[in-house]
Scaffold this motif. Structure first.
Motif, PDB file in Angstrom:
ATOM      1  N   HIS A 291      83.218  63.871 -69.603  1.00  0.00           N
ATOM      2  CA  HIS A 291      84.301  62.922 -69.214  1.00  0.00           C
ATOM      3  C   HIS A 291      85.137  62.668 -70.038  1.00  0.00           C
ATOM      4  O   HIS A 291      85.179  61.038 -70.985  1.00  0.00           O
ATOM      5  CB  HIS A 291      82.866  61.324 -69.019  1.00  0.00           C
ATOM      6  CG  HIS A 291      82.632  61.547 -70.572  1.00  0.00           C
ATOM      7  ND1 HIS A 291      82.383  60.967 -71.374  1.00  0.00           N
ATOM      8  CD2 HIS A 291      80.178  61.919 -70.315  1.00  0.00           C
ATOM      9  CE1 HIS A 291      81.367  61.862 -72.281  1.00  0.00           C
ATOM     10  NE2 HIS A 291      80.675  61.925 -71.020  1.00  0.00           N
TER      11      HIS A 291
ATOM     12  N   SER B  83      88.293  61.587 -71.035  1.00  0.00           N
ATOM     13  CA  SER B  83      89.485  61.217 -70.800  1.00  0.00           C
ATOM     14  C   SER B  83      91.577  62.218 -70.576  1.00  0.00           C
ATOM     15  O   SER B  83      91.994  62.067 -69.235  1.00  0.00           O
ATOM     16  CB  SER B  83      90.349  59.679 -71.630  1.00  0.00           C
ATOM     17  OG  SER B  83      89.559  59.141 -72.507  1.00  0.00           O
TER      18      SER B  83
ATOM     19  N   THR C  76      82.266  60.954 -59.934  1.00  0.00           N
ATOM     20  CA  THR C  76      83.646  60.761 -60.548  1.00  0.00           C
ATOM     21  C   THR C  76      85.180  61.416 -60.825  1.00  0.00           C
ATOM     22  O   THR C  76      85.516  61.675 -60.674  1.00  0.00           O
ATOM     23  CB  THR C  76      83.492  59.556 -60.500  1.00  0.00           C
ATOM     24  OG1 THR C  76      82.830  58.729 -59.591  1.00  0.00           O
ATOM     25  CG2 THR C  76      84.821  58.603 -60.468  1.00  0.00           C
ATOM     26  N   PRO C  77      84.664  61.577 -62.832  1.00  0.00           N
ATOM     27  CA  PRO C  77      85.650  61.936 -63.338  1.00  0.00           C
ATOM     28  C   PRO C  77      86.197  63.379 -62.904  1.00  0.00           C
ATOM     29  O   PRO C  77      86.896  63.557 -63.554  1.00  0.00           O
ATOM     30  CB  PRO C  77      84.842  62.386 -64.818  1.00  0.00           C
ATOM     31  CG  PRO C  77      83.567  60.892 -64.919  1.00  0.00           C
ATOM     32  CD  PRO C  77      83.383  61.289 -63.400  1.00  0.00           C
TER      33      PRO C  77
ATOM     34  N   THR D 144      81.399  56.306 -58.578  1.00  0.00           N
ATOM     35  CA  THR D 144      81.796  54.844 -58.914  1.00  0.00           C
ATOM     36  C   THR D 144      83.528  54.377 -58.524  1.00  0.00           C
ATOM     37  O   THR D 144      83.633  53.635 -58.361  1.00  0.00           O
ATOM     38  CB  THR D 144      82.435  54.769 -60.184  1.00  0.00           C
ATOM     39  OG1 THR D 144      81.099  55.224 -61.774  1.00  0.00           O
ATOM     40  CG2 THR D 144      82.527  53.605 -61.327  1.00  0.00           C
TER      41      THR D 144
ATOM     42  N   TRP E 120      84.888  50.336 -58.601  1.00  0.00           N
ATOM     43  CA  TRP E 120      85.649  50.613 -60.556  1.00  0.00           C
ATOM     44  C   TRP E 120      85.227  50.307 -60.957  1.00  0.00           C
ATOM     45  O   TRP E 120      84.311  48.666 -60.815  1.00  0.00           O
ATOM     46  CB  TRP E 120      87.251  50.298 -59.777  1.00  0.00           C
ATOM     47  CG  TRP E 120      87.845  52.169 -60.786  1.00  0.00           C
ATOM     48  CD1 TRP E 120      89.401  51.240 -61.435  1.00  0.00           C
ATOM     49  CD2 TRP E 120      88.593  53.464 -61.204  1.00  0.00           C
ATOM     50  NE1 TRP E 120      89.696  52.988 -61.932  1.00  0.00           N
ATOM     51  CE2 TRP E 120      89.232  53.953 -61.331  1.00  0.00           C
ATOM     52  CE3 TRP E 120      87.109  54.065 -60.516  1.00  0.00           C
ATOM     53  CZ2 TRP E 120      89.206  55.320 -61.945  1.00  0.00           C
ATOM     54  CZ3 TRP E 120      86.880  55.914 -60.561  1.00  0.00           C
ATOM     55  CH2 TRP E 120      87.901  56.597 -61.655  1.00  0.00           C
TER      56      TRP E 120
ATOM     57  N   TYR F 194      85.885  53.250 -66.410  1.00  0.00           N
ATOM     58  CA  TYR F 194      86.591  54.745 -66.308  1.00  0.00           C
ATOM     59  C   TYR F 194      88.302  54.159 -65.877  1.00  0.00           C
ATOM     60  O   TYR F 194      88.735  54.754 -65.985  1.00  0.00           O
ATOM     61  CB  TYR F 194      85.831  54.667 -64.350  1.00  0.00           C
ATOM     62  CG  TYR F 194      84.744  55.867 -64.530  1.00  0.00           C
ATOM     63  CD1 TYR F 194      84.331  55.996 -65.545  1.00  0.00           C
ATOM     64  CD2 TYR F 194      84.716  56.100 -63.070  1.00  0.00           C
ATOM     65  CE1 TYR F 194      82.993  56.776 -65.149  1.00  0.00           C
ATOM     66  CE2 TYR F 194      83.312  56.828 -63.626  1.00  0.00           C
ATOM     67  CZ  TYR F 194      82.446  56.940 -64.377  1.00  0.00           C
ATOM     68  OH  TYR F 194      81.809  57.587 -64.496  1.00  0.00           O
TER      69      TYR F 194
ATOM     70  N   PHE G 221      89.946  57.406 -67.266  1.00  0.00           N
ATOM     71  CA  PHE G 221      90.430  58.361 -65.787  1.00  0.00           C
ATOM     72  C   PHE G 221      91.845  57.670 -64.744  1.00  0.00           C
ATOM     73  O   PHE G 221      91.621  57.221 -63.989  1.00  0.00           O
ATOM     74  CB  PHE G 221      89.751  58.658 -65.101  1.00  0.00           C
ATOM     75  CG  PHE G 221      88.738  59.207 -65.612  1.00  0.00           C
ATOM     76  CD1 PHE G 221      88.815  60.255 -66.195  1.00  0.00           C
ATOM     77  CD2 PHE G 221      87.066  58.233 -65.402  1.00  0.00           C
ATOM     78  CE1 PHE G 221      87.013  60.068 -66.971  1.00  0.00           C
ATOM     79  CE2 PHE G 221      86.223  58.997 -66.089  1.00  0.00           C
ATOM     80  CZ  PHE G 221      85.598  60.156 -66.855  1.00  0.00           C
TER      81      PHE G 221
ATOM     82  N   HIS H  60      80.996  48.905 -67.544  1.00  0.00           N
ATOM     83  CA  HIS H  60      80.094  50.091 -66.532  1.00  0.00           C
ATOM     84  C   HIS H  60      79.399  48.837 -65.062  1.00  0.00           C
ATOM     85  O   HIS H  60      78.720  48.212 -65.378  1.00  0.00           O
ATOM     86  CB  HIS H  60      78.497  50.759 -67.721  1.00  0.00           C
ATOM     87  CG  HIS H  60      78.405  51.548 -67.094  1.00  0.00           C
ATOM     88  ND1 HIS H  60      77.302  52.320 -67.528  1.00  0.00           N
ATOM     89  CD2 HIS H  60      78.581  51.321 -66.208  1.00  0.00           C
ATOM     90  CE1 HIS H  60      77.280  53.549 -66.657  1.00  0.00           C
ATOM     91  NE2 HIS H  60      77.616  53.233 -65.357  1.00  0.00           N
TER      92      HIS H  60
END
Length: 370
Positions: free
Chosen positions: A183, A185, A223-224, A241, A245, A249, A253, A336
């Motif tokens: 995860h 960035s 998702t990532p 997600t 969203w 995230y 991202f 989250h």
């Protein structure tokens, strides 16, 4: 949809707090964006653990998505009730849950269910119960690709593949590889780590093809890592997600342009001193697994500083002469969203095309009827 105060509700005076609101126009946008990011939407297997609802599932089905992934038998039952064609329970059922999984298959014959397995003992138990019930269980081997939570190491997976192939009662479809430990960035770092996993999965797939002359289905990522698998492989992809969203995230991202589509409605309930305000957004209303400063961001009051939180209250420092009054409405973006949604029995859904509706979060519990 992208106006600065998109989250403000005309009906907010009638919305109880704390409450959760889904913005259907934004959910539809996110679904369309997801489909545009991959060459073939049949490779999409969205995870429903984020929204846990019949209505969002129907939006995905209307968009032409046929495959789904879930984390609990309750979520699988929700998908079965929607007649979703293909559902993977991304969990290895053990003990009574194997019988529950078989009951799920019997209850919803229009849905093709599958689940995970990562060891010969559980595979044998599943096969034995399947034969007792005169049925077959479809399975994917769960791989540990670095998260060290579940799954078998890829180096040992070929032997397990051989073992399961010989078991009457199980139909082996391929491999599942979740990389939730990735995860970063920085997209370049994320891409490098995912590429290493892709090489491992390709090597394993080649071994299976050489031995069995068939290509296993591979379901990979979340998702990532979705944008990387989408363009670099032909694997099935399982983002979740994206549908709603969240602030976490959105910050991490930034190459993914999904829109926040779930907002918390909270109110000021007390003014304990000249700088502090107290709201009704306690642990029971927003996911609290992160540190206090990373639980919620107020869209209409981004400068509020969290001071403390308890079950029913969130205290914030608003500064001197802040001007807040008891009853003022705050719109909060959860950091989250997945566990936040699980705190609510129902949500208010708003759309530009219809009056507001109440949507049930039908699979927030561990068990519905099965």
């Amino acid at each position: 949809m992208n106006k600065p105060n998109w989250y403000e509700l005309d009906v907010v005076a009638h919305v109880s707090s704390p409450g959760l609101v889904f913005y259907e126009d934004r959910i539809r946008h996110n679904i369309d964006l997801l489909i545009s990011m991959i060459d073939d939407k049949s490779r999409l297997r969205p995870h429903v653990k984020t929204h846990k609802s019949v209505e969002v599932t129907k939006l995905l089905l209307e968009a032409g998505l046929q495959k789904f992934k879930c984390a609990t038998i309750a979520e699988a039952e929700m998908l079965g009730s929607c007649e979703a064609p293909d559902v993977l329970l991304a969990y290895q059922p053990v003990g009574p849950n194997i019988t529950r999984f078989i009951a799920l298959q019997e209850r919803f014959p229009k849905t093709s269910f599958s689940c995970l397995v990562d060891n010969p003992e559980t595979a044998t138990s599943m096969a034995n119960l399947a034969r007792e019930h005169k049925t077959t269980i479809r399975v994917y081997i769960d791989l540990n690709v670095g998260m060290n939570r579940t799954g078998i190491h890829p180096d040992k997976a070929f032997r397990l593949y051989e073992y399961i192939t010989a078991l009457e009662g199980l139909t082996l479809l391929g491999f599942h590889a979740y990389d939730g430990h990735i995860h970063d960035s920085d997209y370049g770092i994320r891409q490098q780590k995912v590429t290493e996993i892709i090489h491992v999965l390709h090597d394993l797939s080649r071994q299976i093809e050489q031995r069995y002359h068939q290509k296993p289905t591979i379901i990979a990522g979340g998702t990532p890592s979705f944008p990387i698998y989408a363009v670099a492989t032909d694997f099935e992809c399982s983002p979740g997600t994206f549908a709603l969203w969240d602030n976490g995230y959105q910050q991490a991202f930034q190459e993914q342009h999904f829109l926040p589509a779930a907002v918390l409605v909270s109110r000021v309930v007390s003014l304990p001193d000249e700088q502090l305000i107290c709201t009704d957004l306690g642990h029971k209303a927003v996911s609290a697994e992160n540190e206090l400063s990373r639980r919620v961001t107020f869209l209409n009051a981004p400068n509020l500083v969290p001071v403390s939180q308890s079950e029913e209250h969130l205290v914030l420092n608003a500064g001197v002469q802040h001007g807040y009054k008891v009853g003022d409405v705050l719109y909060g973006l959860p950091h989250h969203v997945c566990p936040t949604v699980a705190l609510y029995d129902d949500v208010l859904s708003v759309s530009s095309e219809r009056p507001p509706e109440v949507w049930k979060i039908s699979s927030r519990k561990r068990k519905e009827t099965i």
